[in-house]
Design a protein around this motif. Structure first.
Motif, PDB file in Angstrom:
ATOM      1  N   PRO A 152       0.819  -1.224   0.000  1.00 37.96           N
ATOM      2  CA  PRO A 152       0.000   0.000   0.000  1.00 37.96           C
ATOM      3  C   PRO A 152       0.849   1.268   0.000  1.00 37.96           C
ATOM      4  O   PRO A 152       1.927   1.304   0.599  1.00 37.96           O
ATOM      5  N   ASP A 153       0.344   2.286  -0.686  1.00 39.27           N
ATOM      6  CA  ASP A 153       1.028   3.583  -0.686  1.00 39.27           C
ATOM      7  C   ASP A 153       0.184   4.674  -0.026  1.00 39.27           C
ATOM      8  O   ASP A 153       0.557   5.839  -0.028  1.00 39.27           O
ATOM      9  N   ARG A 154      -0.960   4.263   0.561  1.00 38.75           N
ATOM     10  CA  ARG A 154      -1.837   5.217   1.236  1.00 38.75           C
ATOM     11  C   ARG A 154      -2.812   4.410   2.116  1.00 38.75           C
ATOM     12  O   ARG A 154      -3.019   3.220   1.870  1.00 38.75           O
ATOM     13  N   PRO A 155      -3.406   5.047   3.099  1.00 33.57           N
ATOM     14  CA  PRO A 155      -4.376   4.338   3.953  1.00 33.57           C
ATOM     15  C   PRO A 155      -5.732   4.240   3.272  1.00 33.57           C
ATOM     16  O   PRO A 155      -6.658   4.986   3.568  1.00 33.57           O
ATOM     17  N   GLU A 156      -5.869   3.297   2.355  1.00 30.54           N
ATOM     18  CA  GLU A 156      -7.063   3.131   1.535  1.00 30.54           C
ATOM     19  C   GLU A 156      -8.153   2.406   2.326  1.00 30.54           C
ATOM     20  O   GLU A 156      -7.908   1.369   2.947  1.00 30.54           O
ATOM     21  N   THR A 157      -9.368   2.957   2.294  1.00 34.27           N
ATOM     22  CA  THR A 157     -10.493   2.329   2.992  1.00 34.27           C
ATOM     23  C   THR A 157     -11.376   1.508   2.066  1.00 34.27           C
ATOM     24  O   THR A 157     -12.324   0.872   2.517  1.00 34.27           O
ATOM     25  N   GLY A 158     -11.060   1.502   0.770  1.00 34.68           N
ATOM     26  CA  GLY A 158     -11.906   0.799  -0.189  1.00 34.68           C
ATOM     27  C   GLY A 158     -11.460  -0.616  -0.501  1.00 34.68           C
ATOM     28  O   GLY A 158     -12.107  -1.305  -1.287  1.00 34.68           O
ATOM     29  N   PRO A 178     -11.268  -1.360   6.110  1.00 35.66           N
ATOM     30  CA  PRO A 178     -11.235  -0.739   7.435  1.00 35.66           C
ATOM     31  C   PRO A 178     -11.633   0.735   7.398  1.00 35.66           C
ATOM     32  O   PRO A 178     -11.583   1.381   6.345  1.00 35.66           O
ATOM     33  N   PRO A 179     -11.992   1.309   8.539  1.00 32.74           N
ATOM     34  CA  PRO A 179     -12.127   2.760   8.617  1.00 32.74           C
ATOM     35  C   PRO A 179     -10.748   3.411   8.489  1.00 32.74           C
ATOM     36  O   PRO A 179      -9.708   2.749   8.605  1.00 32.74           O
ATOM     37  N   LEU A 180     -10.739   4.724   8.264  1.00 32.87           N
ATOM     38  CA  LEU A 180      -9.494   5.429   7.939  1.00 32.87           C
ATOM     39  C   LEU A 180      -8.431   5.273   9.016  1.00 32.87           C
ATOM     40  O   LEU A 180      -7.268   4.992   8.705  1.00 32.87           O
ATOM     41  N   GLU A 181      -8.798   5.461  10.274  1.00 32.46           N
ATOM     42  CA  GLU A 181      -7.787   5.399  11.334  1.00 32.46           C
ATOM     43  C   GLU A 181      -7.183   4.001  11.438  1.00 32.46           C
ATOM     44  O   GLU A 181      -5.985   3.846  11.704  1.00 32.46           O
ATOM     45  N   THR A 182      -7.997   2.987  11.222  1.00 28.67           N
ATOM     46  CA  THR A 182      -7.475   1.618  11.236  1.00 28.67           C
ATOM     47  C   THR A 182      -6.537   1.395  10.062  1.00 28.67           C
ATOM     48  O   THR A 182      -5.473   0.766  10.214  1.00 28.67           O
ATOM     49  N   ALA A 183      -6.894   1.911   8.898  1.00 27.92           N
ATOM     50  CA  ALA A 183      -6.033   1.771   7.721  1.00 27.92           C
ATOM     51  C   ALA A 183      -4.684   2.448   7.955  1.00 27.92           C
ATOM     52  O   ALA A 183      -3.632   1.921   7.556  1.00 27.92           O
ATOM     53  N   LYS A 184      -4.693   3.606   8.598  1.00 29.83           N
ATOM     54  CA  LYS A 184      -3.426   4.287   8.918  1.00 29.83           C
ATOM     55  C   LYS A 184      -2.573   3.436   9.847  1.00 29.83           C
ATOM     56  O   LYS A 184      -1.353   3.333   9.671  1.00 29.83           O
ATOM     57  N   ALA A 185      -3.214   2.822  10.837  1.00 30.59           N
ATOM     58  CA  ALA A 185      -2.480   1.962  11.767  1.00 30.59           C
ATOM     59  C   ALA A 185      -1.896   0.751  11.054  1.00 30.59           C
ATOM     60  O   ALA A 185      -0.766   0.324  11.356  1.00 30.59           O
ATOM     61  N   TYR A 186      -2.619   0.200  10.095  1.00 29.66           N
ATOM     62  CA  TYR A 186      -2.108  -0.932   9.332  1.00 29.66           C
ATOM     63  C   TYR A 186      -0.819  -0.557   8.607  1.00 29.66           C
ATOM     64  O   TYR A 186       0.156  -1.321   8.593  1.00 29.66           O
ATOM     65  N   LEU A 187      -0.813   0.610   7.975  1.00 31.77           N
ATOM     66  CA  LEU A 187       0.367   1.026   7.222  1.00 31.77           C
ATOM     67  C   LEU A 187       1.582   1.180   8.125  1.00 31.77           C
ATOM     68  O   LEU A 187       2.704   0.852   7.736  1.00 31.77           O
ATOM     69  N   GLU A 188       1.354   1.661   9.333  1.00 33.88           N
ATOM     70  CA  GLU A 188       2.474   1.901  10.244  1.00 33.88           C
ATOM     71  C   GLU A 188       3.164   0.607  10.664  1.00 33.88           C
ATOM     72  O   GLU A 188       4.352   0.596  10.963  1.00 33.88           O
ATOM     73  N   THR A 189       2.427  -0.501  10.668  1.00 31.57           N
ATOM     74  CA  THR A 189       3.032  -1.765  11.096  1.00 31.57           C
ATOM     75  C   THR A 189       3.952  -2.355  10.035  1.00 31.57           C
ATOM     76  O   THR A 189       4.875  -3.107  10.363  1.00 31.57           O
ATOM     77  N   GLY A 190       3.683  -2.059   8.769  1.00 29.18           N
ATOM     78  CA  GLY A 190       4.458  -2.663   7.688  1.00 29.18           C
ATOM     79  C   GLY A 190       4.103  -4.108   7.414  1.00 29.18           C
ATOM     80  O   GLY A 190       4.742  -4.759   6.583  1.00 29.18           O
ATOM     81  N   TYR A 232      -7.643  -6.005   3.379  1.00 21.72           N
ATOM     82  CA  TYR A 232      -6.212  -6.086   3.685  1.00 21.72           C
ATOM     83  C   TYR A 232      -5.826  -7.518   4.057  1.00 21.72           C
ATOM     84  O   TYR A 232      -6.670  -8.319   4.469  1.00 21.72           O
ATOM     85  N   ILE A 233      -4.536  -7.805   3.901  1.00 19.24           N
ATOM     86  CA  ILE A 233      -3.955  -9.081   4.303  1.00 19.24           C
ATOM     87  C   ILE A 233      -2.815  -8.785   5.261  1.00 19.24           C
ATOM     88  O   ILE A 233      -1.914  -7.986   4.934  1.00 19.24           O
ATOM     89  N   GLU A 234      -2.845  -9.420   6.423  1.00 16.15           N
ATOM     90  CA  GLU A 234      -1.742  -9.280   7.373  1.00 16.15           C
ATOM     91  C   GLU A 234      -0.810 -10.476   7.219  1.00 16.15           C
ATOM     92  O   GLU A 234      -1.251 -11.622   7.228  1.00 16.15           O
ATOM     93  N   SER A 235       0.483 -10.190   7.078  1.00 15.49           N
ATOM     94  CA  SER A 235       1.455 -11.272   6.891  1.00 15.49           C
ATOM     95  C   SER A 235       2.072 -11.669   8.227  1.00 15.49           C
ATOM     96  O   SER A 235       2.142 -10.879   9.174  1.00 15.49           O
ATOM     97  N   ALA A 236       2.520 -12.921   8.291  1.00 16.34           N
ATOM     98  CA  ALA A 236       3.184 -13.456   9.482  1.00 16.34           C
ATOM     99  C   ALA A 236       4.629 -13.799   9.112  1.00 16.34           C
ATOM    100  O   ALA A 236       5.295 -13.038   8.411  1.00 16.34           O
TER     101      ALA A 236
END
Length: 353
Positions: free
Chosen positions: A144-150, A174-186, A153-157
């Motif tokens: 991802p290059d932005r916190p997209e809400t549309g 996700p809602p916007l704030e959740t999408a932002k948090a996802y991006l921060e984790t990498g 998502y897939i979380e990797s292990a």
């Protein structure tokens, strides 16, 4: 390692109305240049790169258009499977898998996506092939290059091989704030709905987690009518199948699921905003096509397939004119175009949808 492309061409592209209609959906349109979206999808996996002839899953109404467009680019399909009705992606992929040998790999991809960096896509496929051959169900995640809400998502292990990770979980849009948090984790990528699967492994997982879908597809193929490369599954058998996506039916429930994160210039062209991002723009940020006169406009998508469109002093809108309809929508409401199609159908105006 030879892989069969399975191109899913059953969507109607309702968010791109009035360009995309039931009779001529977005995958059959030349939205971005001389090639249609399904032509670009078929050319993504050519024989010279180790791919078999593609297998297309589509509806009867689009058969002639698909055949003509594939012939135009010199692609001879392995088969075109005509669904009696849409039942979402899990039954569609099951039909394709049942036509392949159990140890064959299939690259499942939608017919209406854009991939600008095809070499990166092919490199990702190469990384995924050994695991898919070993029975892993592999999906491709878009970095991802932005916190997209549309998008989902897939979380990797943990890593399974170079550039391949085990999937920890799939998550809904996700809602916007959740999408932002996802991006921060990498650890999160967008779910592109593209898969590399061993046919037998997919069918075994489908039988385990969605046995009614697997059984209906198997009966439909067993009683199918074949005419050359055209395969018509038995209607009554197929219509008995539940409607479900491959994500819900299999990927979210199976144990051995992997993801290959990749940056490849991907877009699903799901609405006019995504189309605007892909088109060249003028100094005002406008993308125009056809007979258009735009004065003092900014950040607009304006396209005519007939009458002159004249726009003055507008910004952040999409204006589309065809021979029988005109759409005007604020860019931030582009996802709501589907509501127009739903309303037309509810009012009995199926010829317009």
């Amino acid at each position: 390692m030879q892989t069969t492309p399975v191109i899913l061409s059953g969507g109607a592209g309702t968010r791109l109305w009035p360009l995309s209609r039931n009779a001529s959906p977005k995958q059959l349109l030349r939205l971005l240049g001389p090639e249609t979206l399904i032509q670009s999808a078929a050319r993504r996996a050519p024989p010279e790169n180790g791919f078999a002839a593609p297998l297309i899953v589509a509806g009867e109404a689009h058969l002639s258009g698909i055949e003509a467009q594939l012939a135009e680019i010199g692609v001879s399909p392995r088969a075109i499977v005509l669904e009696p009705a849409g039942r979402n992606t899990a039954p569609a992929v099951a039909l394709a898998a049942l036509l392949l040998a159990e140890d064959e790999l299939m690259l499942v991809m939608p017919s209406d996506h854009i991939i600008n960096d095809v070499e990166a896509f092919r490199a990702a496929i190469a990384r995924a092939q050994p695991l898919a051959a070993d029975g892993w169900l592999v999906t491709f995640g878009i970095t991802p290059d932005r916190p997209e809400t549309g998008y989902g998502y897939i979380e990797s292990a943990e890593p399974l091989a170079e550039g391949v990770q085990r999937v920890a979980r799939f998550v809904e849009k996700p809602p916007l704030e959740t999408a932002k948090a996802y991006l921060e984790t990498g650890r999160f990528c967008w779910n592109a709905g593209i898969f590399l699967l061993r046919a037998g492994s997919f069918l075994a997982e489908l039988r385990r987690h969605a046995p009614e879908i697997e059984a209906a597809a198997r009966r439909a193929i067993a009683a199918a009518a074949a005419e050359g490369h055209i395969i018509r599954p038995d209607s009554a058998s197929f219509l008995a199948s539940p409607s479900d996506s491959i994500d819900y039916a299999v990927m979210e429930k199976a144990d051995r699921v992997a993801v290959v994160p990749v940056e490849m210039g991907w877009s699903d062209i799901g609405a006019f905003g995504a189309l605007l991002e892909q088109l060249p723009r003028d100094d005002g940020g406008n993308a125009v096509g056809g007979d258009v006169l735009a004065l003092d406009t900014a950040n607009c998508l304006i396209r005519s397939e007939g009458p002159l469109i004249a726009a003055v002093g507008v910004s952040n809108v999409t204006i589309i004119a065809t021979g029988d309809a005109v759409l005007v929508v604020a860019n931030e409401r582009a996802q709501d175009v589907k509501r127009i199609v739903d309303t037309l159908k509810a009012n009995g105006r199926h010829n317009m949808s």
